[in-house]
Design an enzyme around this catalytic site. Structure first.
Site, PDB file in Angstrom:
ATOM      1  N   ASN A 253     -27.758  19.020  25.858  1.00  0.00           N
ATOM      2  CA  ASN A 253     -28.903  18.668  25.028  1.00  0.00           C
ATOM      3  C   ASN A 253     -28.410  18.180  23.670  1.00  0.00           C
ATOM      4  O   ASN A 253     -27.203  18.174  23.409  1.00  0.00           O
ATOM      5  CB  ASN A 253     -29.874  19.841  24.903  1.00  0.00           C
TER       6      ASN A 253
ATOM      7  N   LYS B 184     -44.505  31.583  21.798  1.00  0.00           N
ATOM      8  CA  LYS B 184     -43.130  32.063  22.043  1.00  0.00           C
ATOM      9  C   LYS B 184     -42.855  33.338  21.246  1.00  0.00           C
ATOM     10  O   LYS B 184     -42.185  34.247  21.728  1.00  0.00           O
ATOM     11  CB  LYS B 184     -42.109  30.976  21.664  1.00  0.00           C
TER      12      LYS B 184
HETATM   13  N1  CTP Z   1     -33.978  30.618  24.528  1.00  0.00           N
HETATM   14  C1  CTP Z   1     -33.203  31.531  25.212  1.00  0.00           C
HETATM   15  N2  CTP Z   1     -32.940  31.362  26.520  1.00  0.00           N
HETATM   16  C2  CTP Z   1     -33.445  30.318  27.205  1.00  0.00           C
HETATM   17  C3  CTP Z   1     -34.253  29.378  26.524  1.00  0.00           C
HETATM   18  C4  CTP Z   1     -34.496  29.547  25.186  1.00  0.00           C
HETATM   19  O1  CTP Z   1     -32.751  32.493  24.587  1.00  0.00           O
HETATM   20  N3  CTP Z   1     -33.166  30.197  28.487  1.00  0.00           N
HETATM   21  C5  CTP Z   1     -34.270  30.821  23.119  1.00  0.00           C
HETATM   22  C6  CTP Z   1     -33.813  29.702  22.198  1.00  0.00           C
HETATM   23  O2  CTP Z   1     -32.529  29.964  21.678  1.00  0.00           O
HETATM   24  C7  CTP Z   1     -34.856  29.748  21.088  1.00  0.00           C
HETATM   25  C8  CTP Z   1     -36.109  30.233  21.778  1.00  0.00           C
HETATM   26  O3  CTP Z   1     -35.680  30.872  22.979  1.00  0.00           O
HETATM   27  O4  CTP Z   1     -34.523  30.673  20.078  1.00  0.00           O
HETATM   28  C9  CTP Z   1     -37.093  29.145  22.118  1.00  0.00           C
HETATM   29  O5  CTP Z   1     -36.438  28.093  22.775  1.00  0.00           O
HETATM   30  P1  CTP Z   1     -37.194  26.773  23.213  1.00  0.00           P
HETATM   31  O6  CTP Z   1     -36.233  25.862  23.898  1.00  0.00           O
HETATM   32  O7  CTP Z   1     -37.999  26.254  22.067  1.00  0.00           O
HETATM   33  O8  CTP Z   1     -38.257  27.340  24.232  1.00  0.00           O
HETATM   34  P2  CTP Z   1     -38.229  27.709  25.750  1.00  0.00           P
HETATM   35  O9  CTP Z   1     -38.427  29.187  25.871  1.00  0.00           O
HETATM   36  O10 CTP Z   1     -37.024  27.133  26.425  1.00  0.00           O
HETATM   37  O11 CTP Z   1     -39.575  27.008  26.251  1.00  0.00           O
HETATM   38  P3  CTP Z   1     -39.885  25.435  26.445  1.00  0.00           P
HETATM   39  O12 CTP Z   1     -38.559  24.780  26.757  1.00  0.00           O
HETATM   40  O13 CTP Z   1     -40.835  25.436  27.575  1.00  0.00           O
HETATM   41  O14 CTP Z   1     -40.493  24.943  25.164  1.00  0.00           O
END
Ligand code: CTP
Length: 410
Positions: A207, A338
Site C-alpha cells: 500500500n 472504528k
Molecule cells: N488495523 C489493524 N489490523 C488490520 C487492519 C487495520 O490493526 N488488519 C489498524 C490500522 O493500523 C489502523 C486501524 O486499524 O490503526 C484502522 O485501519 P484502517 O485501514 O483505516 O481500517 P480497517 O479496519 O482496515 O477498515 P477499512 O479498510 O474497511 O476502512
C-alpha cells in the site's frame, strides 16, 4: 518545578486563539503567565486567561500607589521564554525602538528572555517598509518569528499577515524550549509503514503508506522522554536513511502476521499503543515458493488478515490504545465506527484522498476522536506537529487513568 512561559497577547482579532495556545502549552505541563496590552483587552478579557491558567494576568497600566511597584520586572522572573501571539505591528514597532510606555513593553524590555513572535496584521501593514524594518531589527536581535501565514484575513483581504495556526506556534515554542520530558516514564509502542504480503519471492501486495506519520510519533515521543518501541513495516525512505534516533528500539515486520506477533509480544509491556501502520486487510493464501512465470491472466486467492488493533485492544486493561483511520469518504462516521468497534481510546482520522497531506507527504491534517466524545481538529501541519498533538491527547488519557488508579492520600 514546572517550566514557565510568558504569553504576551496584543490587540488583534487573532487574540482569541491565544487562549487555545495557553491551553496547549499547559497540556504539555508548562506554567503559562499571560500579559495583555490594553488593546488586547478589547478583544479578549484577562478573566479568560486567569480562569484558564489559574494565574493573575499582567495588564498594561503601570501600578497605582499601593500596588506592587515592580510587577513588570518580577513577572518574568524564572520564566524560560516569552511568546508574543498575536504580535501587532504596533507592539513590534515599539519593541524594536525600545519604547516602554506600558507595563507589558517594560516587561518585554526588562525580561532578558528569548522572545518569539507570531505577527498578525493586514497584508499591506505587514509589507510596509517600516514594519519590515522593525521585524528585521528584532530578528537581528534574536527574536524568533513564527509566520505569519497567508490566508483570508479578518479585514476581508487575502494575503500574508494571518497569525500562524496555534499548533505551529505551539510546536515552535516547544522546539525552542527543547528538553521538556513530559513523557518520561511512559512506554510507547508505535507501529509504522505499510505491510507487504508476498505473492512470490519477488512480488508483493502493498500500500502507499510511507511510515512517516508513525515515525514522527515515535521520534517525537522519544524526544519527550518516552521509552519507545517501533514496529516498522515497509518505510519510505527506508529507516536507516531517515536517521532513526537513539533511544527507539526498532522491530521489523513485513507482513500483517509478523506485525501481529511483534505487537502482541510488546503490548504487555507498553502503556500507550499508537497503531499508525497500514496493515493489509488480506494476504495471499499460498504465496508461491518460486517466481511465478508470466501468463495471460493470474488469479490470487486472498484470505483475511487478523485485525491487530482490535485483537490487542480487546485485552487492553488500563493501556491507552490509539488507532488511525485512513478514509476517503464519510471520514468522521467511519472513524467513529472504528473507534467503537475496535475498543480504542482515541482515533486519528486521515483523509487519504488528498494529495497535499497523508500518504508520502511531510504534512497531515487530522481529526481526533476520543472515546469520551471529544473531537479535536488538527489543522494542516508537519507530521511532527500532528504527532505531538496525538501524543498530547493519548498521554492525557493515560495520565487520567493513572490518577484514577492511585488516588491521592487524604
Ligand atoms: N488495523 C489493524 N489490523 C488490520 C487492519 C487495520 O490493526 N488488519 C489498524 C490500522 O493500523 C489502523 C486501524 O486499524 O490503526 C484502522 O485501519 P484502517 O485501514 O483505516 O481500517 P480497517 O479496519 O482496515 O477498515 P477499512 O479498510 O474497511 O476502512
Amino acid at each position: 518545578m514546572k517550566d514557565t512561559v510568558i504569553l504576551v497577547v496584543t490587540g488583534s482579532v487573532a487574540a482569541y486563539k491565544s487562549a487555545l495556545l495557553a491551553r496547549r502549552l499547559m497540556e504539555r505541563g508548562l506554567l503559562v503567565k499571560v500579559a495583555m496590552t490594553a488593546s488586547a483587552e478589547r478583544f479578549i478579557t484577562p478573566l479568560t486567561f486567569e480562569a484558564l491558567t489559574g494565574l493573575p494576568v499582567l495588564r498594561a497600566g503601570f501600578p497605582q500607589s499601593g500596588q506592587a511597584p515592580m510587577e513588570h520586572i518580577n513577572f518574568s522572573r524564572g520564566a524560560r521564554l516569552v511568546v508574543i501571539a498575536p504580535a501587532t505591528a504596533n507592539t513590534l514597532g515599539k519593541l524594536a525602538h525600545g519604547v516602554a510606555d506600558d507595563s507589558i513593553l517594560s516587561m518585554l524590555l526588562a525580561c532578558g528572555l528569548p522572545v518569539m513572535a507570531a505577527p498578525a496584521m493586514n497584508t499591506q501593514m505587514y509589507k510596509h517598509p517600516a514594519v519590515q524594518s522593525n521585524i528585521s531589527t528584532l530578528a537581528a536581535r534574536g527574536v524568533t518569528f513564527i509566520g505569519p501565514s497567508s490566508g483570508s484575513l479578518a479585514c476581508g483581504e487575502e494575503g500574508e499577515g494571518k497569525m500562524e495556526d496555534v499548533e505551529t506556534i505551539f510546536a515552535a515554542v516547544m522546539e525552542k524550549l527543547g528538553g521538556v520530558k513530559d513523557l518520561a516514564g511512559a512506554r510507547l509502542l508505535v507501529t509504522a509503514g505499510g505491510c507487504q504480503e508476498p505473492i512470490d519471492p519477488v512480488r508483493y501486495i502493498g500500500n502507499r503508506s510511507s511510515g512517516k506519520m508513525g515515525l514522527a510519533v515515535a521520534r517525537v515521543a522519544a524526544g519527550r522522554g518516552a521509552e519507545v518501541t517501533l514496529v516498522a513495516a515497509h518505510m519510505e525512505p527506508s529507516l536507516p536513511g531517515t536517521g532513526t534516533p537513539e533511544g527507539i528500539r526498532v522491530i521489523r515486520a513485513q507482513t500483517a502476521v509478523e506485525m501481529q506477533e511483534a505487537v502482541r509480544q510488546e503490548f504487555v509491556r507498553c502503556d500507550i499503543l499508537v497503531m499508525a501502520a497500514a496493515v493489509s486487510d488480506y494476504r495471499v493464501e499460498s504465496p508461491a515458493a518460486e517466481k511465478v512465470k508470466k501468463k495471460s491472466a493470474m488469479r490470487l486467492d486472498l484470505i483475511e488478515n487478523p485485525d491487530i488493533l482490535a485483537s490487542v485492544a480487546l485485552e487492553k486493561g488500563d493501556r491507552v490504545v490509539a488507532g488511525f483511520a485512513a478514509e476517503t469518504e464519510d471520514h468522521l462516521a467511519s472513524g467513529r465506527k472504528k473507534l467503537m468497534a475496535k475498543n480504542l481510546d482515541l482515533i486519528v482520522i486521515n483523509d487519504v484522498s488528498r494529495g497535499d497531506i497523508g500518504f508520502g507527504s511531510d504534512y497531515n491534517e487530522v481529526t481526533l476522536l476520543t472515546r469520551d466524545g471529544k473531537k479535536i481538529e488538527i489543522a494542516r501541519a508537519t507530521k511532527d506537529v500532528v504527532a505531538g498533538a496525538v501524543l498530547d491527547h493519548a498521554a492525557a488519557i493515560w495520565r487520567a487513568s493513572q490518577a484514577m488508579e492511585q488516588p491521592e492520600a487524604s
